[in-house]
Design an enzyme around this catalytic site. Structure first.
Site, PDB file in Angstrom:
ATOM      1  N   MET A   1      -5.056  -6.696   9.640  1.00 42.56           N
ATOM      2  CA  MET A   1      -4.903  -5.542  10.579  1.00 42.56           C
ATOM      3  C   MET A   1      -5.978  -4.416  10.352  1.00 42.56           C
ATOM      4  O   MET A   1      -6.319  -4.288   9.443  1.00 42.56           O
ATOM      5  CB  MET A   1      -3.447  -5.133  10.283  1.00 42.56           C
TER       6      MET A   1
ATOM      7  N   CYS B   1      -0.574 -36.822 -26.388  1.00 42.70           N
ATOM      8  CA  CYS B   1      -1.998 -36.579 -26.414  1.00 42.70           C
ATOM      9  C   CYS B   1      -2.731 -37.189 -25.171  1.00 42.70           C
ATOM     10  O   CYS B   1      -3.934 -37.470 -25.362  1.00 42.70           O
ATOM     11  CB  CYS B   1      -2.453 -37.665 -27.810  1.00 42.70           C
TER      12      CYS B   1
ATOM     13  N   TYR C   1       4.079 -30.791 -31.041  1.00 43.87           N
ATOM     14  CA  TYR C   1       2.713 -30.419 -30.950  1.00 43.87           C
ATOM     15  C   TYR C   1       2.015 -31.037 -29.624  1.00 43.87           C
ATOM     16  O   TYR C   1       2.654 -32.041 -28.989  1.00 43.87           O
ATOM     17  CB  TYR C   1       1.654 -31.221 -32.025  1.00 43.87           C
TER      18      TYR C   1
ATOM     19  N   HIS D   1     -13.043 -43.557 -18.120  1.00 46.57           N
ATOM     20  CA  HIS D   1     -13.728 -43.802 -19.568  1.00 46.57           C
ATOM     21  C   HIS D   1     -14.679 -42.486 -19.711  1.00 46.57           C
ATOM     22  O   HIS D   1     -14.880 -41.698 -20.636  1.00 46.57           O
ATOM     23  CB  HIS D   1     -14.357 -44.876 -19.520  1.00 46.57           C
TER      24      HIS D   1
ATOM     25  N   ARG E   1      -5.489  -0.251  -7.633  1.00 42.55           N
ATOM     26  CA  ARG E   1      -5.132  -1.703  -7.937  1.00 42.55           C
ATOM     27  C   ARG E   1      -5.402  -2.185  -9.363  1.00 42.55           C
ATOM     28  O   ARG E   1      -6.424  -1.602  -9.723  1.00 42.55           O
ATOM     29  CB  ARG E   1      -5.323  -2.511  -6.714  1.00 42.55           C
TER      30      ARG E   1
ATOM     31  N   LYS F   1       0.763  -1.187   0.163  1.00 39.17           N
ATOM     32  CA  LYS F   1       0.028  -0.067   0.064  1.00 39.17           C
ATOM     33  C   LYS F   1       0.975   1.214   0.035  1.00 39.17           C
ATOM     34  O   LYS F   1       0.568   2.085  -0.857  1.00 39.17           O
ATOM     35  CB  LYS F   1      -0.909  -0.132   1.305  1.00 39.17           C
TER      36      LYS F   1
ATOM     37  N   SER G   1       4.112 -40.160 -29.826  1.00 39.18           N
ATOM     38  CA  SER G   1       2.926 -39.581 -29.228  1.00 39.18           C
ATOM     39  C   SER G   1       2.945 -40.138 -27.999  1.00 39.18           C
ATOM     40  O   SER G   1       2.594 -41.066 -27.682  1.00 39.18           O
ATOM     41  CB  SER G   1       1.612 -39.598 -30.027  1.00 39.18           C
TER      42      SER G   1
ATOM     43  N   ARG H   1      -2.590   3.446   8.881  1.00 35.21           N
ATOM     44  CA  ARG H   1      -2.883   1.990   8.387  1.00 35.21           C
ATOM     45  C   ARG H   1      -1.577   1.138   8.320  1.00 35.21           C
ATOM     46  O   ARG H   1      -0.619   1.638   7.861  1.00 35.21           O
ATOM     47  CB  ARG H   1      -3.451   2.079   6.867  1.00 35.21           C
TER      48      ARG H   1
ATOM     49  N   GLY I   1      -7.914  -7.935   5.516  1.00 36.92           N
ATOM     50  CA  GLY I   1      -8.805  -8.367   7.058  1.00 36.92           C
ATOM     51  C   GLY I   1      -7.913  -8.481   8.114  1.00 36.92           C
ATOM     52  O   GLY I   1      -8.162  -8.646   9.306  1.00 36.92           O
TER      53      GLY I   1
HETATM   54  C1  PEP Z   1      -2.880 -42.040 -22.783  1.00 34.35           C
HETATM   55  O1  PEP Z   1      -2.671 -43.016 -22.234  1.00 34.35           O
HETATM   56  O2  PEP Z   1      -2.490 -40.872 -22.321  1.00 34.35           O
HETATM   57  C2  PEP Z   1      -3.767 -41.995 -24.213  1.00 34.35           C
HETATM   58  C3  PEP Z   1      -3.906 -40.826 -24.682  1.00 34.35           C
HETATM   59  O3  PEP Z   1      -4.547 -42.924 -24.257  1.00 34.35           O
HETATM   60  P1  PEP Z   1      -5.855 -43.221 -23.431  1.00 34.35           P
HETATM   61  O4  PEP Z   1      -6.312 -42.119 -22.751  1.00 34.35           O
HETATM   62  O5  PEP Z   1      -6.959 -43.677 -24.569  1.00 34.35           O
HETATM   63  O6  PEP Z   1      -5.331 -44.547 -22.720  1.00 34.35           O
END
Ligand code: PEP
Ligand code: MG
Length: 921
Positions: free
Chosen positions: A110, A878, A898, A462, A345, A28, A810, A99, A108
């Protein structure tokens, strides 16, 4: 006291303190200095340093540093000069606020003392000056109470009792009803309370008041509240050590109709609109606004009431933004036609406003595009991409689970996928599918539902993965819910949910509510598109989507995906028209029977893949060959036993009917009885029993204790080569068909669960052989790339060898995390992980935030060895982590090319990928 402490500078005027030095001046204090120095009209004042506080706390006798009060007097003299008032001067009294303020804001923690400098004499001066006795006594009684409480530990209750006694005697219910005389009496009573409790009269000398107040603020740093707060929020001394004390001239917005007080944002924090937004009250104190005594007016009205002030406020706004390069949330007071800025602020805004202001401030040249990108927290974007519960809604949840797929949805509860389909698709009602856990065969129920709620399973279960892929909200593992499918109901404690009861799930918080909760719709605004285009220009990582169907792919494109990084082909096997054929393939006793089923699947898969390639053309599409254990496509043993049992009852009934028909004949003396008709043919029932028994046999043959570590992925491809061969052919023929139509496509196929190069060699040999056949038959040259998922620890260790057989890797970090920790991805999040997080054994949920130290290390090794073995190899991810910002930052650093994530996470990932570049520069 040593010479050092005498020579030291313990206090800084707002005009001289270093606005960046929060450690020394507190947040402050530093801010008041900075505001003053950029020319804002801040009431004059000064800051006593945190060093003075530490010095005071360090001395056993609790003495302020030797020279400190002398310096304070000097600063007060300067403030007197600047304001033209005198501290303790009964004619024209200077009043100040005292202050606390440490390097980190501790809300809150002080207290603040206002109106310091008042005593019976200066009070009269104040009254004479304002001509308002009520105002004067009100200020005095507030000061006595705050000073008594904060500086001398006089309990509030003692003051409150006196206050209420006067109120009662005056027959008023609200404070505003009190007259000047009432307030005068209250202040006299307060002075007596002070004296009785502390054993000393109320200090009248303003410098005594000031020294006592400063010491009290210093002590508050070690007060219980502050110590607890620092412990709770893990504030260590290197983050904030000691509190500064800010002494600032009081200004009053309640000095008549030329005075006012208000709060404002430099831009609208709800929409981002480039216009001052806020409220004010004429002739009022800030407290009046907070206490709700009067209703404030919208800020645009100020130009009607005080045009000159409105003008100055606009200039203040430009100045604030020009300096801070950020939307500001500021407090102002107008005292007799003079505008003061008391605090500013960075404004807290929702995602819509953050995005819009980023783009507009960058376009106006106030900030750079890089700064515009960095202002927005990628995770914050989720607010703009899914429907949300209305922020005004305050109801209590019925149950809580894991926030498994973001967004909110309301619908009628149904407890099995078939019912969901009947009600959701056929009858067009909004439904929420409530299951203990979901299985691949529930997929048609997902399509028909607004959202999914399960009582078991984690964020990579799933249900969660599929729901995220579809962009549907999902709450998983809400263990308080007990589902009874047979009775079509679920109970949560004593609360019953019946089929058809309306429920709302919030997949962003994991909360489940009874009834329909109001919602707000997502806004994929033009500003967001602009910001994300800037992100793409900056990012190095390409953001692709996990999408399994052409519909999902089209949605991924809308979110800006630059390809499909994972298509889980099992989703296609589960479609209603496929499942019977898939089951036929699985239960086949001979290779011919299996081939016949596969021959039926081939054209379906080819059409699926062509749909994906065409939708995404010319972007890459990565198809993963079948991964889950095939028994997942069959009903469970329990289900089959129950079906067989029922069918056998039916057989008995059918046979019983025959007996009855014969008996009726005897009874009625006729050759046949029209009243007894056969129910179904006995042959049909027998055939159904035989089929189910065949399936049961197969299920038992395929049963594994540990299916996730069992007969799945590439193991399946090697033991049932005809399945993978069919898929490979479908991919390559789909490519050939696209090429023949002149469509530029970039297909890739990848093999799951690989742990040795030999496995890849086997599958690659199918690919080479089938490719040659398809090329010969179609006359087209095919260029489908071949890759391996890396989701097994051994695959990381053997990455150099695997790279020889693949064009790309991947990382499947869902399985890789499971394998690295040996934590079940289905169960851990509901069992011990929350406690691990709570106890700090693990900082994060590794299924959500990539464990860079363990799983990440394996990835780094695999990238390094993969590259050494094949320099032009490409790498991606992935697993679910591909959509998580800090995990994306890691992927960037690890040299991946990626990331691939569920479609609605794509915008989050695009921004996070840009942040990764900007933050590593
Ligand atoms: C993983 O295991 O990260 C994957 C992408 O495959 P799944 O989730 O289908 O097992
Ligand atoms: Mg996997």
């Amino acid at each position: 006291m040593n010479a050092d402490s005498a020579a030291k500078k313990w206090a800084y005027a707002f005009t001289e303190g270093d606005g960046k030095n929060k450690q020394l001046l507190g947040g402050k204090g530093a801010n008041l200095c900075e505001m003053t120095q950029i020319g804002l009209n801040v009431p004059p004042g000064f800051v006593i340093t945190t060093e003075a506080c530490l010095h005071y706390l360090d001395t056993g006798s609790k003495e302020v540093p030797e020279d400190m009060m002398r310096q304070v007097r000097e600063h007060m003299a300067a403030v007197e000069e600047a304001t033209g008032k005198g501290f303790g001067n009964p004619e024209n009294p200077l009043l100040v606020s005292v202050r606390s303020g440490s390097a980190l804001s501790m809300p809150g923690m002080m207290d603040t003392i206002l109106n310091l400098g008042l005593n019976p004499q200066t009070l009269q001066g104040e009254i004479a000056q304002t001509g308002d006795a009520r105002f004067g006594y009100d200020a005095f009684r507030r000061f006595i109470q705050l000073f008594g409480k904060v500086a001398m530990d006089v309990p509030d209750e003692l003051f409150d009792a006196e206050f209420n006694a006067v109120k009662q005697a005056a027959h008023v219910t609200s404070d505003v009803g009190l007259s000047a005389d009432d307030l005068k009496e209250i202040s006299e009573r307060f002075l007596r309370v002070f004296e009785e409790h502390t054993g000393r009269p109320f200090p009248e000398d303003p410098f005594d008041q000031l020294e006592i107040a400063i010491k009290a603020v210093f002590r508050s740093w070690m007060g219980k509240r502050a110590v607890d707060y620092r412990r709770e929020f893990k504030i260590t001394p290197d983050m904030a050590n000691g509190t500064a004390v800010n002494i600032c001239t009081m200004v009053f917005g309640n000095r008549g109709d030329d005075s006012a007080t208000g709060v404002a944002f430099t831009r609208n924090p709800g929409t981002g609109e480039d216009k001052l937004f806020g409220e004010y009250l004429v002739n009022a104190q800030g407290e009046d606004v907070v206490a709700g005594i009067r209703t404030p007016k919208p800020i645009h009205k100020l130009k009607d009431e005080m045009p000159e002030m409105a003008n100055q406020l606009d200039q203040l706004r430009d100045r604030l933004e020009g300096h801070y390069k950020e939307v500001q949330d500021f407090e102002f007071t107008i005292e007799r036609g003079v505008l003061y800025c008391l605090q500013t602020r960075n404004g807290k805004m929702n995602a819509v406003a953050m995005v819009r202001t980023s783009v507009e401030m960058a376009n106006a040249g106030l900030i750079s595009k890089e700064q515009a990108l960095l202002r927005v927290d990628p995770m914050h974007l989720e607010q703009m991409l899914y429907p949300r519960l209305s922020p005004e809604f305050k109801g209590e949840p019925l149950a809580q689970g894991l926030p498994a797929s973001p967004g909110a949805a309301a619908g009628y509860a149904v407890f099995d996928a078939d019912r969901a389909e009947v009600q959701g698709k056929d009858m067009g009602r909004p439904v929420i599918l409530v299951r203990e856990e979901t299985k691949p065969e529930d997929i048609h129920g997902f399509f028909a539902s607004q959202g999914i709620l399960t009582s078991r399973g984690g964020k990579t279960s799933h249900a969660a993965v599929v729901a995220r892929g579809m962009g549907k909200p999902c709450v998983a593992g809400a263990e308080g819910i007990h589902v009874d499918v047979q009775r079509r109901e679920a109970n949560v404690g004593s609360q019953l949910i019946r089929e058809g009861d309306m429920i709302t799930i919030d997949g962003s918080s994991g909360n489940v509510y009874l009834g329909q909760v109001p919602m707000v719709e997502p806004e994929f605004s033009d500003e967001l598109k602009t910001l994300l285009n800037w992100a793409d220009d900056t990012a190095y990582l390409r953001v692709m989507a996990n999408a399994d169907t052409a519909v999902d792919a089209a949605r991924a494109l809308k979110f800006g995906a630059r390809g499909i990084g994972l298509c889980r082909t099992e989703r296609m096997f589960n479609a209603v028209d496929r499942l019977p054929v898939v089951i036929e393939m699985i239960v086949a006793d001979t290779e011919e029977q299996r081939q016949a089923a596969l021959d039926k699947l081939l054209p379906m898969q080819r059409a699926d893949f062509r749909g994906l390639f065409e939708t995404m053309a010319p972007l890459p599409v990565t198809i993963r060959l079948l991964d889950p254990p095939i028994h997942e496509f069959l009903p469970t043993e329990r289900q089959l036993l129950s079906d067989i049992d029922q069918l056998k009852h039916l057989r008995d009934s059918v046979q019983g009917l025959d007996v009855l028909a014969a008996s009726t004949m005897l009874l009625e003396g006729v050759s046949s009885s029209p009243s007894v008709q056969p129910l179904v043919s006995l042959e049909l029932v027998e055939a159904a029993i035989a089929k189910k028994e065949q399936m049961l046999l197969k299920v038992r043959q395929l049963t594994e204790v540990n299916p996730m570590l069992g007969h799945r992925g590439v193991r399946l491809g090697i033991t049932f080569p005809e399945i993978y061969r069919m898929q490979v052919r479908a991919i390559l023929e789909a490519e050939a068909e696209c090429v023949a139509k002149g469509i530029e496509v970039h297909p890739q196929m990848m093999v799951p669960q690989v742990c040795t190069a030999e496995e890849l060699c086997v599958i690659r040999s199918f690919v080479d052989e089938i490719k040659a056949e398809v090329e010969a038959a179609s006359g087209q040259q095919l260029r489908c790339r071949f890759g391996s998922m890396i989701e097994v620890v051994r695959a990381c260790m053997r990455a150099g060898n695997l790279a020889q057989q693949a064009d790309f890797f991947s990382f499947g970090t869902n399985d890789l995390t499971q394998a690295t920790f040996s934590f079940s991805r289905e169960d851990a999040e509901n069992k011990f992980l929350p406690m691990y997080n709570q106890r700090g054994i693990l900082q994060d949920n590794p299924f959500e935030v990539l464990d860079t130290k363990g799983v990440g290390k394996l990835m780094e090794l695999a990238v390094q060895w993969g590259k050494e073995s094949k320099p032009d190899m490409s790498f991606g991810i992935c697993g679910e982590h591909g959509g998580h910002p800090s995990s994306i930052a890691f992927c960037h650093k690890a040299g991946l090319h990626y990331v691939s994530c569920s479609a609605p996470r794509v915008p989050v990932a695009r921004l996070a990928a840009a942040h990764a570049v900007l933050k590593s520069e």
